[in-house]
Design a protein around this motif. Sequence first.
Motif, PDB file in Angstrom:
ATOM      1  N   SER A   1      18.257   9.390  -4.309  1.00 36.22           N
ATOM      2  CA  SER A   1      17.665   8.075  -4.514  1.00 36.22           C
ATOM      3  C   SER A   1      16.555   8.119  -5.566  1.00 36.22           C
ATOM      4  CB  SER A   1      17.100   7.543  -3.194  1.00 36.22           C
ATOM      5  OG  SER A   1      16.079   8.408  -2.704  1.00 36.22           O
ATOM      6  N   GLU A   2      15.951   9.279  -5.747  1.00 33.98           N
ATOM      7  CA  GLU A   2      14.911   9.420  -6.780  1.00 33.98           C
ATOM      8  C   GLU A   2      15.553   9.604  -8.154  1.00 33.98           C
ATOM      9  OE1 GLU A   2      11.048  11.586  -5.424  1.00 33.98           O
ATOM     10  OE2 GLU A   2      12.725  12.608  -4.424  1.00 33.98           O
ATOM     11  N   ILE A   3      16.500  10.518  -8.221  1.00 32.99           N
ATOM     12  CA  ILE A   3      17.230  10.755  -9.471  1.00 32.99           C
ATOM     13  C   ILE A   3      18.713  10.581  -9.163  1.00 32.99           C
ATOM     14  CG2 ILE A   3      17.712  12.384 -11.333  1.00 32.99           C
ATOM     15  CD1 ILE A   3      15.075  13.743 -10.767  1.00 32.99           C
TER      16      ILE A   3
ATOM     17  N   ILE B   1      18.068  13.982 -18.672  1.00 27.67           N
ATOM     18  CA  ILE B   1      17.330  15.232 -18.428  1.00 27.67           C
ATOM     19  C   ILE B   1      18.246  16.411 -18.161  1.00 27.67           C
ATOM     20  CG2 ILE B   1      15.387  13.919 -17.465  1.00 27.67           C
ATOM     21  CD1 ILE B   1      16.277  14.895 -14.693  1.00 27.67           C
ATOM     22  N   SER B   2      19.533  16.195 -18.031  1.00 28.22           N
ATOM     23  CA  SER B   2      20.436  17.291 -17.659  1.00 28.22           C
ATOM     24  C   SER B   2      20.440  18.403 -18.697  1.00 28.22           C
ATOM     25  CB  SER B   2      21.864  16.755 -17.450  1.00 28.22           C
ATOM     26  OG  SER B   2      22.330  16.159 -18.650  1.00 28.22           O
TER      27      SER B   2
ATOM     28  N   VAL C   1       8.486   4.883 -15.111  1.00 28.49           N
ATOM     29  CA  VAL C   1       7.441   5.880 -14.850  1.00 28.49           C
ATOM     30  C   VAL C   1       8.066   7.205 -14.436  1.00 28.49           C
ATOM     31  CG1 VAL C   1       5.444   6.410 -13.412  1.00 28.49           C
ATOM     32  CG2 VAL C   1       5.794   4.082 -14.252  1.00 28.49           C
ATOM     33  N   ARG C   2       9.197   7.167 -13.718  1.00 31.74           N
ATOM     34  CA  ARG C   2       9.870   8.405 -13.326  1.00 31.74           C
ATOM     35  C   ARG C   2      10.251   9.221 -14.547  1.00 31.74           C
ATOM     36  NH1 ARG C   2      14.132   6.475  -8.572  1.00 31.74           N
ATOM     37  NH2 ARG C   2      12.556   5.699  -7.087  1.00 31.74           N
TER      38      ARG C   2
ATOM     39  N   PRO D   1      21.353   6.984 -15.686  1.00 34.91           N
ATOM     40  CA  PRO D   1      20.954   7.451 -17.026  1.00 34.91           C
ATOM     41  C   PRO D   1      19.839   8.496 -16.994  1.00 34.91           C
ATOM     42  CG  PRO D   1      20.113   5.248 -16.590  1.00 34.91           C
ATOM     43  CD  PRO D   1      21.040   5.574 -15.465  1.00 34.91           C
ATOM     44  N   LEU D   2      19.025   8.451 -15.951  1.00 34.32           N
ATOM     45  CA  LEU D   2      17.906   9.415 -15.911  1.00 34.32           C
ATOM     46  C   LEU D   2      18.425  10.842 -15.804  1.00 34.32           C
ATOM     47  CD1 LEU D   2      14.876   9.944 -15.809  1.00 34.32           C
ATOM     48  CD2 LEU D   2      14.935   9.549 -13.341  1.00 34.32           C
TER      49      LEU D   2
END
Length: 303
Positions: free
Chosen positions: A257-259, A269-270, A235-236, A264-265
């Motif tokens: 801790s969120e990203i 998005i980078s 969902v993030r 991989p997240l």
Amino acid sequence: MSEGSPFLTSRNDISAQVRALVTGNPTAISDLDERCRKLETPGIDLSELDTRLKQMQSNRFSLERGQELHERRGDLKRKHAGLQKQHEDLFVEITNLDKSLTELRGQETLLDDTRAKMQKGQNLASLVSSYREAAKRIREVAAVQLREQISQGVGELWTQIVEREREFKSLEFDSHWRCFLVRQDGERVAWEDTNTSAGQRQVRMLAFYEALRRMARLKPPLVVDTPLGRLDLEVRANVLDQLYLSGHQSLILTTNSEIDPNGPLFKNISGRLARVYTLHPHGEEDSVDYQVRVSGDYFGRTL
């Protein structure tokens, strides 16, 4: 009578006798003539007396008539004086009535002006009331349309982020902003009956903010603080992709801790990030020695 021949025309025999008497005794005729004259004299006197009597009677009648006329003249003069007095009184009364009529006309004009102003005020009040009623109806219709647009935008974003398009086809808000979900079969269910987790409520709230931002005429920058803390990893990614990395300017305040900077997240998005910063606090909070240093990386990772 002595020079002519007397002739009686009524009867011949009597005429003959009369002629005989007249012709045979002229002296008697003369005496008769004298006597006739004497008889005629009192008649004349009587006629004159009768004439004088008539004149006297006429004069007496005239006097009585004159007295009557004099009395009537006096009555008429008195009546004339009374009528003259009534005329003068009526003239005064007419003058007073004219003044009163003029005053009443002035009052009528003022009353007409007042009534016109009152009518105008009533018309304005009625017009204002109509405008207010129309504005109220317009606001009600606009509120319904706005709520429908928000419901549509939130529903589309929420179903895409949580990937529940196969289960629900739309999301709705009622007039009290209670949330309902519409299943694919058309059944309308309350939000609380199907989504009890804090993460689902957070996604709905984030979708609500994004729907409002998209409906705005001006697209302001979006600033969000730790929006992914309660969300699953899948969902993030959808939240970042659908809400914050969709082309508009976003400022995301997040933790490692969120990203995860090494996960991989962040890698995915980078390429869509313009700048990253990390805040490094030093010292104890609420003290004069507390400082925050800012670096141009994301927890050691650079773009």
